[in-house]
Scaffold this motif. Structure first.
Motif, mmCIF file in Angstrom:
data_model
loop_
_atom_site.group_PDB
_atom_site.id
_atom_site.type_symbol
_atom_site.label_atom_id
_atom_site.label_comp_id
_atom_site.label_asym_id
_atom_site.label_seq_id
_atom_site.Cartn_x
_atom_site.Cartn_y
_atom_site.Cartn_z
ATOM 1 N N SER A 129 0.836 -1.207 0.000
ATOM 2 C CA SER A 129 0.000 0.000 0.000
ATOM 3 C C SER A 129 0.864 1.247 0.000
ATOM 4 O O SER A 129 1.971 1.255 0.545
ATOM 5 C CB SER A 129 -0.915 0.012 1.230
ATOM 6 O OG SER A 129 -1.673 1.213 1.275
ATOM 7 N N PRO A 131 -0.118 4.522 1.532
ATOM 8 C CA PRO A 131 -1.182 5.154 2.322
ATOM 9 C C PRO A 131 -0.939 6.624 2.644
ATOM 10 O O PRO A 131 -1.654 7.202 3.477
ATOM 11 C CB PRO A 131 -1.150 4.321 3.610
ATOM 12 C CG PRO A 131 0.297 3.991 3.783
ATOM 13 C CD PRO A 131 0.854 3.817 2.381
ATOM 14 N N GLU A 158 -5.653 5.262 -8.690
ATOM 15 C CA GLU A 158 -6.516 4.589 -7.713
ATOM 16 C C GLU A 158 -5.745 4.225 -6.448
ATOM 17 O O GLU A 158 -6.194 4.506 -5.328
ATOM 18 C CB GLU A 158 -7.108 3.324 -8.335
ATOM 19 C CG GLU A 158 -7.943 2.510 -7.356
ATOM 20 C CD GLU A 158 -8.264 1.129 -7.865
ATOM 21 O OE1 GLU A 158 -8.763 0.318 -7.050
ATOM 22 O OE2 GLU A 158 -8.010 0.835 -9.053
ATOM 23 N N LEU A 159 -4.585 3.608 -6.622
ATOM 24 C CA LEU A 159 -3.825 3.153 -5.465
ATOM 25 C C LEU A 159 -3.261 4.311 -4.652
ATOM 26 O O LEU A 159 -3.256 4.275 -3.420
ATOM 27 C CB LEU A 159 -2.697 2.224 -5.919
ATOM 28 C CG LEU A 159 -3.153 0.930 -6.599
ATOM 29 C CD1 LEU A 159 -1.950 0.102 -7.012
ATOM 30 C CD2 LEU A 159 -4.069 0.128 -5.687
ATOM 31 N N THR A 162 -6.363 6.592 -3.054
ATOM 32 C CA THR A 162 -7.176 5.933 -2.028
ATOM 33 C C THR A 162 -6.341 5.280 -0.942
ATOM 34 O O THR A 162 -6.827 5.051 0.171
ATOM 35 C CB THR A 162 -8.082 4.839 -2.635
ATOM 36 O OG1 THR A 162 -7.274 3.761 -3.113
ATOM 37 C CG2 THR A 162 -8.929 5.402 -3.772
ATOM 38 N N ARG A 164 -5.458 2.282 -1.043
ATOM 39 C CA ARG A 164 -5.996 0.924 -0.921
ATOM 40 C C ARG A 164 -4.881 -0.114 -0.795
ATOM 41 O O ARG A 164 -3.846 -0.009 -1.436
ATOM 42 C CB ARG A 164 -6.849 0.592 -2.151
ATOM 43 C CG ARG A 164 -7.498 -0.775 -2.101
ATOM 44 C CD ARG A 164 -8.544 -0.926 -3.178
ATOM 45 N NE ARG A 164 -7.995 -1.148 -4.506
ATOM 46 C CZ ARG A 164 -7.621 -2.344 -4.975
ATOM 47 N NH1 ARG A 164 -7.680 -3.401 -4.198
ATOM 48 N NH2 ARG A 164 -7.177 -2.454 -6.219
ATOM 49 N N ARG A 165 -5.127 -1.107 0.041
ATOM 50 C CA ARG A 165 -4.159 -2.176 0.249
ATOM 51 C C ARG A 165 -4.370 -3.300 -0.764
ATOM 52 O O ARG A 165 -5.498 -3.673 -1.060
ATOM 53 C CB ARG A 165 -4.257 -2.720 1.678
ATOM 54 C CG ARG A 165 -3.832 -1.692 2.728
ATOM 55 C CD ARG A 165 -3.831 -2.278 4.120
ATOM 56 N NE ARG A 165 -3.303 -1.307 5.084
ATOM 57 C CZ ARG A 165 -3.076 -1.564 6.363
ATOM 58 N NH1 ARG A 165 -3.335 -2.786 6.851
ATOM 59 N NH2 ARG A 165 -2.590 -0.640 7.160
ATOM 60 N N GLU A 170 -3.345 -10.026 -5.582
ATOM 61 C CA GLU A 170 -3.738 -8.856 -6.375
ATOM 62 C C GLU A 170 -2.506 -8.199 -6.986
ATOM 63 O O GLU A 170 -2.514 -7.800 -8.160
ATOM 64 C CB GLU A 170 -4.486 -7.858 -5.497
ATOM 65 C CG GLU A 170 -5.892 -8.252 -5.126
ATOM 66 C CD GLU A 170 -6.538 -7.226 -4.207
ATOM 67 O OE1 GLU A 170 -7.638 -6.741 -4.544
ATOM 68 O OE2 GLU A 170 -5.947 -6.901 -3.155
#
Length: 258
Positions: A129, A131, A158-159, A162, A164-165, A170
């Motif tokens: 992530s 973050p 997107e990553l 957000t 997102r993890r 994935e």
């Protein structure tokens, strides 16, 4: 513990391991740990017996990014002259291929450290992530640039926007990870991949790494010219003679890295 080495090192089968040793502190990338890690890689890079590197953390945490407590009291000038930022160009200067062995959390700078490697082996427990936006900052170790080049603008947005993890699987589907390994076998899997690289011509793998990295920084025309120059340089090497002779003689080559 505080008196233990910041980075544990070992060399086996032509592979140099540099394992961050602050799991109790989540391998936070303090300036001291960054310097020790870069120093370990630079020392191994100068060793003719080493032909590939593995960078690893612990079972539960690869690296959890920067020291937020320290960053919380920094200002603009502190950020501009931060010594910790010297890690990234030092990693970029490592000549031999680098495999990141990721288990557990690779967050912020830890994710950027994995992205800076040439190959990534992840435990099925790994989590990736960026973050930083949740802390009111942006990635500062190459996360935005490497993700955009690797995934394209939309997925990188997107990553990054957000935080997102991503699970290991994935990340594998997106092309961030090369191999997903069982929870108990991630370091062995990373060594196995690195040893496969190390069995090739060290001279050729260094040149091949340079050629692939050139694609990130140049136009296609310039990249093709760089590739051609590196091809010609490889043709002038002793390893080329040995490799082609061994192929014709149907035997395993004995490369000398030159």
């Amino acid at each position: 513990m505080a008196g233990d080495p910041l980075v544990l090192t070992d060399v086996r089968d032509g592979v140099a391991l540099a394992r961050m040793n602050r799991a109790g502190e989540r391998n936070v990338l303090s300036p001291e740990l960054r310097d020790a890690l870069a120093g370990a890689l630079e020392q191994a890079d100068a060793d003719p017996a080493v032909r590939c590197h593995v960078v690893a953390g612990g079972d539960e945490v690869f690296a959890a990014g920067a020291d937020i407590a320290t960053m919380a009291v920094q200002d603009f000038q502190d950020a501009m002259r931060a010594e910790g930022a010297r890690l990234w160009p030092r990693l970029r200067a490592i000549r031999k291929p680098v495999v990141a062995a990721v288990s557990g959390y690779a967050l912020g700078g830890g994710c950027e450290l994995a992205l800076a490697a040439d190959l990534v082996v992840a435990s099925e427990t790994a989590v990736f992530s960026q973050p930083e936006v949740g802390l009111g900052i942006v990635p500062g170790g190459g996360g935005t640039q490497r993700l955009a080049r690797l995934l394209g603008r939309q997925r990188a947005m997107e990553l990054v926007l957000t935080g997102r993890r991503l699970t290991a699987h994935e990340a594998r589907e997106l092309g961030i990870v090369n191999v997903v390994a069982p929870a108990g076998g991630w370091l062995d899997a990373a060594h196995e991949l690195a040893a496969k690289v190390a069995r090739r011509s060290g001279f050729a793998t260094e040149l091949a790494k340079r050629a692939v990295l050139a694609a990130e920084e140049t136009t296609l025309t310039a990249g093709l010219a760089t590739e051609r120059d590196l091809f010609a340089l490889a043709m002038a090497g002793d390893d080329r003679v040995e490799g082609m002779t061994a192929f014709l003689e149907r035997r395993r080559p004995v490369f000398r890295g030159r």
